[in-house]
Design a protein around this motif. Sequence first.
Motif, PDB file in Angstrom:
ATOM      1  N   ALA A  98      -0.281  46.733  39.269  1.00 45.27           N
ATOM      2  CA  ALA A  98      -1.762  46.754  39.978  1.00 45.27           C
ATOM      3  C   ALA A  98      -2.271  45.834  40.713  1.00 45.27           C
ATOM      4  O   ALA A  98      -3.142  45.604  41.599  1.00 45.27           O
ATOM      5  CB  ALA A  98      -2.899  46.332  39.155  1.00 45.27           C
ATOM      6  N   HIS A  99      -1.203  44.682  41.436  1.00 40.77           N
ATOM      7  CA  HIS A  99      -2.256  43.308  42.188  1.00 40.77           C
ATOM      8  C   HIS A  99      -0.984  42.920  41.930  1.00 40.77           C
ATOM      9  O   HIS A  99      -0.747  41.504  41.927  1.00 40.77           O
ATOM     10  CB  HIS A  99      -3.032  43.199  41.006  1.00 40.77           C
ATOM     11  N   ALA A 100      -0.518  42.275  43.728  1.00 44.32           N
ATOM     12  CA  ALA A 100       0.491  41.430  44.087  1.00 44.32           C
ATOM     13  C   ALA A 100       0.172  41.244  45.615  1.00 44.32           C
ATOM     14  O   ALA A 100      -0.655  41.539  46.431  1.00 44.32           O
ATOM     15  CB  ALA A 100       1.613  42.052  44.121  1.00 44.32           C
ATOM     16  N   HIS A 101       0.581  39.806  45.509  1.00 47.19           N
ATOM     17  CA  HIS A 101       0.346  38.883  47.178  1.00 47.19           C
ATOM     18  C   HIS A 101       1.453  39.131  48.000  1.00 47.19           C
ATOM     19  O   HIS A 101       1.877  38.785  47.534  1.00 47.19           O
ATOM     20  CB  HIS A 101      -0.543  38.178  46.970  1.00 47.19           C
ATOM     21  N   LEU A 102       1.225  40.039  49.209  1.00 44.07           N
ATOM     22  CA  LEU A 102       2.918  40.306  49.736  1.00 44.07           C
ATOM     23  C   LEU A 102       2.773  40.483  51.161  1.00 44.07           C
ATOM     24  O   LEU A 102       1.917  41.591  51.193  1.00 44.07           O
ATOM     25  CB  LEU A 102       3.712  41.321  48.289  1.00 44.07           C
ATOM     26  N   PRO A 103       3.283  40.213  51.545  1.00 44.18           N
ATOM     27  CA  PRO A 103       4.596  39.740  52.114  1.00 44.18           C
ATOM     28  C   PRO A 103       3.915  38.246  52.527  1.00 44.18           C
ATOM     29  O   PRO A 103       2.277  37.676  52.693  1.00 44.18           O
ATOM     30  CB  PRO A 103       5.642  39.451  53.470  1.00 44.18           C
ATOM     31  N   PHE A 104       4.433  36.619  51.830  1.00 45.65           N
ATOM     32  CA  PHE A 104       4.336  35.653  52.074  1.00 45.65           C
ATOM     33  C   PHE A 104       5.195  34.445  51.749  1.00 45.65           C
ATOM     34  O   PHE A 104       5.990  35.288  52.069  1.00 45.65           O
ATOM     35  CB  PHE A 104       3.051  35.232  51.233  1.00 45.65           C
ATOM     36  N   HIS A 105       5.303  33.738  52.863  1.00 48.24           N
ATOM     37  CA  HIS A 105       6.577  32.797  52.638  1.00 48.24           C
ATOM     38  C   HIS A 105       6.240  31.695  52.639  1.00 48.24           C
ATOM     39  O   HIS A 105       5.095  31.080  52.372  1.00 48.24           O
ATOM     40  CB  HIS A 105       6.675  32.909  54.384  1.00 48.24           C
ATOM     41  N   GLY A 106       7.885  30.429  51.885  1.00 46.24           N
ATOM     42  CA  GLY A 106       7.197  29.785  51.326  1.00 46.24           C
ATOM     43  C   GLY A 106       6.538  28.821  49.399  1.00 46.24           C
ATOM     44  O   GLY A 106       6.656  29.979  48.926  1.00 46.24           O
ATOM     45  N   SER A 107       7.301  27.751  49.433  1.00 45.82           N
ATOM     46  CA  SER A 107       7.087  27.823  48.141  1.00 45.82           C
ATOM     47  C   SER A 107       6.007  26.416  47.577  1.00 45.82           C
ATOM     48  O   SER A 107       5.620  25.820  48.768  1.00 45.82           O
ATOM     49  CB  SER A 107       8.142  27.314  47.643  1.00 45.82           C
ATOM     50  N   ARG A 108       5.618  26.451  46.711  1.00 47.69           N
ATOM     51  CA  ARG A 108       4.357  25.670  46.533  1.00 47.69           C
ATOM     52  C   ARG A 108       4.049  24.308  45.575  1.00 47.69           C
ATOM     53  O   ARG A 108       3.740  24.727  44.569  1.00 47.69           O
ATOM     54  CB  ARG A 108       3.013  26.267  46.238  1.00 47.69           C
ATOM     55  N   ALA A 109       5.567  24.659  44.909  1.00 45.17           N
ATOM     56  CA  ALA A 109       6.698  23.762  44.453  1.00 45.17           C
ATOM     57  C   ALA A 109       6.472  22.730  44.057  1.00 45.17           C
ATOM     58  O   ALA A 109       5.947  21.956  43.001  1.00 45.17           O
ATOM     59  CB  ALA A 109       7.781  23.224  43.854  1.00 45.17           C
ATOM     60  N   GLY A 348      -1.505  43.805  35.625  1.00 44.28           N
ATOM     61  CA  GLY A 348      -0.244  43.585  37.270  1.00 44.28           C
ATOM     62  C   GLY A 348       0.176  42.293  36.890  1.00 44.28           C
ATOM     63  O   GLY A 348      -0.184  40.809  36.104  1.00 44.28           O
ATOM     64  N   THR A 349       0.824  41.544  37.709  1.00 43.02           N
ATOM     65  CA  THR A 349       1.595  40.096  37.729  1.00 43.02           C
ATOM     66  C   THR A 349       0.747  39.333  38.774  1.00 43.02           C
ATOM     67  O   THR A 349       0.765  37.833  38.884  1.00 43.02           O
ATOM     68  CB  THR A 349       2.723  40.829  38.370  1.00 43.02           C
ATOM     69  N   ASP A 350      -0.097  39.411  40.161  1.00 39.54           N
ATOM     70  CA  ASP A 350      -0.257  38.928  40.752  1.00 39.54           C
ATOM     71  C   ASP A 350       0.290  38.226  41.962  1.00 39.54           C
ATOM     72  O   ASP A 350      -0.354  36.800  41.338  1.00 39.54           O
ATOM     73  CB  ASP A 350      -1.703  37.682  40.134  1.00 39.54           C
ATOM     74  N   TYR A 351       1.511  38.456  41.535  1.00 36.26           N
ATOM     75  CA  TYR A 351       2.502  38.036  42.277  1.00 36.26           C
ATOM     76  C   TYR A 351       1.943  37.060  43.546  1.00 36.26           C
ATOM     77  O   TYR A 351       1.715  37.571  44.698  1.00 36.26           O
ATOM     78  CB  TYR A 351       4.397  38.753  43.168  1.00 36.26           C
ATOM     79  N   ASN A 352       2.030  36.026  43.775  1.00 34.83           N
ATOM     80  CA  ASN A 352       1.976  34.999  44.714  1.00 34.83           C
ATOM     81  C   ASN A 352       2.311  33.692  44.644  1.00 34.83           C
ATOM     82  O   ASN A 352       2.744  33.571  43.321  1.00 34.83           O
ATOM     83  CB  ASN A 352       0.429  34.753  44.664  1.00 34.83           C
ATOM     84  N   PRO A 353       2.863  32.450  45.509  1.00 33.78           N
ATOM     85  CA  PRO A 353       3.112  31.255  45.799  1.00 33.78           C
ATOM     86  C   PRO A 353       2.168  30.327  44.964  1.00 33.78           C
ATOM     87  O   PRO A 353       3.000  29.450  44.323  1.00 33.78           O
ATOM     88  CB  PRO A 353       3.532  31.452  47.083  1.00 33.78           C
ATOM     89  N   GLY A 354       1.278  30.232  44.229  1.00 35.25           N
ATOM     90  CA  GLY A 354       0.498  29.254  44.195  1.00 35.25           C
ATOM     91  C   GLY A 354       0.055  29.563  42.434  1.00 35.25           C
ATOM     92  O   GLY A 354       0.791  29.141  41.786  1.00 35.25           O
TER      93      GLY A 354
END
Length: 442
Positions: A98-109, A348-354
């Motif tokens: 129900a919640h994903a931030h996509l697309p994006f590029h790069g890592s925030r390691a 939801g996942t909230d998939y995002n690099p942060g």
Amino acid sequence: MSPSREGPEAAAVPGTGRIPCDLVIRNASSLCLVPPGKQAAAGVPDLGVISRGALAARRGQVVWAGPDSEASAVLVPEAGCESIDASGCTVTPGLIDAHAHLPFHGSRAGEFSLRLKGVSYLEILKAGGGIMSTVRATSQASDEVLLEGGLSTLDRMLRSGVTTVETKSGYGLSADGELRLLRLMRKMGEVSPVETVSTFLGAHAVPPEYKGKPELYVEVVLEEMLPAVKQLGLAEFCDIFCEPGVFDIDQSRQVLMRAKELGLAAKIHADEMSWSGGAELAAEVGAVSADHLLFASERGLRAMGEAGTTAVLLPVTVLSLLGDAVDVRHCRDQARLVRQAGVKVAVGTDYNPGTAPSSSVQLAMSLACRIFGLSVEEALAAATHGAACALGRGDRLGSLLPGYQADAAGFEATGYEDIPYRLDGVQVRFVVKRGKVVFRSR
Ligand code: NIG
Ligand code: FE
């Protein structure tokens, strides 16, 4: 409950009472229909489990579900009917993110490492990092790279049983940048078997050129971006990061009201790191969902219940923000308030690099139980029908009752409990989308 009586008659072969189908799933150890209903009140929702179950679909819709022992007598497979042997599997509605931030590029390691040293998420954002560093990386990536990254994420999700994903823009933060991402999202949905739902999140952060003048950026969102998004038909929802130091409640109201005037439905990142009245605003504007809600007030949550706004819980983000903005005990108490407020609950996942570098809905379910205290039944309902409600699709997705879209996943598990129990994911044997097999592991 008698699922086999709920509508398939309409499709029966005249004079025989038997039901034609072009897809049949046989012999599932356990079939979870997830009948829609109120799954919010703390307790055990009825998942409509049938042991040794069978399911039939025709033209992309479920037409029958019941005990496997009845299937041969009831069903008339049409020529070319696809048949799946689900022995040893638990079959559920396809999982929905129900919640994903996509697309994006790069890592925030690097930022992760800084946060471990005690610098907070919002401090990093204020200093021009965080979301802004992903905006920079995304603007430097080609369309091909972004598309490939987005599609590979969707593919990974599909293989873990996911059939629908909400995708948010928000790493463009200019009219051109946002429209570019929304176009790529549309392309992702055309190419991938996973159904995507597009959300415009132009108000995700205040870009540096508007530092100290967020109201001027809000003007751009209102006057330039939203009308263009609407005119080009690029999004169904409009979301905003409503958080002190990002967008305040009045700015959020302006954006969501304008979106509604234009015919986009509202979503809101509400009360994620502190209270600002996001849940109250969600109810006021009739948002379809309010997400995060870690600091939402009881009053706001009850108002959401009355307004029919679905609460989206995002436990991966909690795990990621532990010791920064949140702690587990607080989140668990808060989830209790959410579940008692009479709202429909989604996960939801909230998939995002942060804040959520994981695209696993199965992990989100697992953490929803462990962090938020959901029962395994609530977690499955929240990642299927609850999530469908958060996307305004509760009438056609997230359940396997006859009449629902035939989106299903077969997990290598003898019971649905295994899915949230595992922390590394349960193997998926097959995935069906709109009545067609779109993934098979063997
Ligand atoms: O849901 N809070 C705003 N958006 C995301 C984080 C995005 C990012 O850090 O890149 C969230 O937590
Ligand atoms: Fe988010």
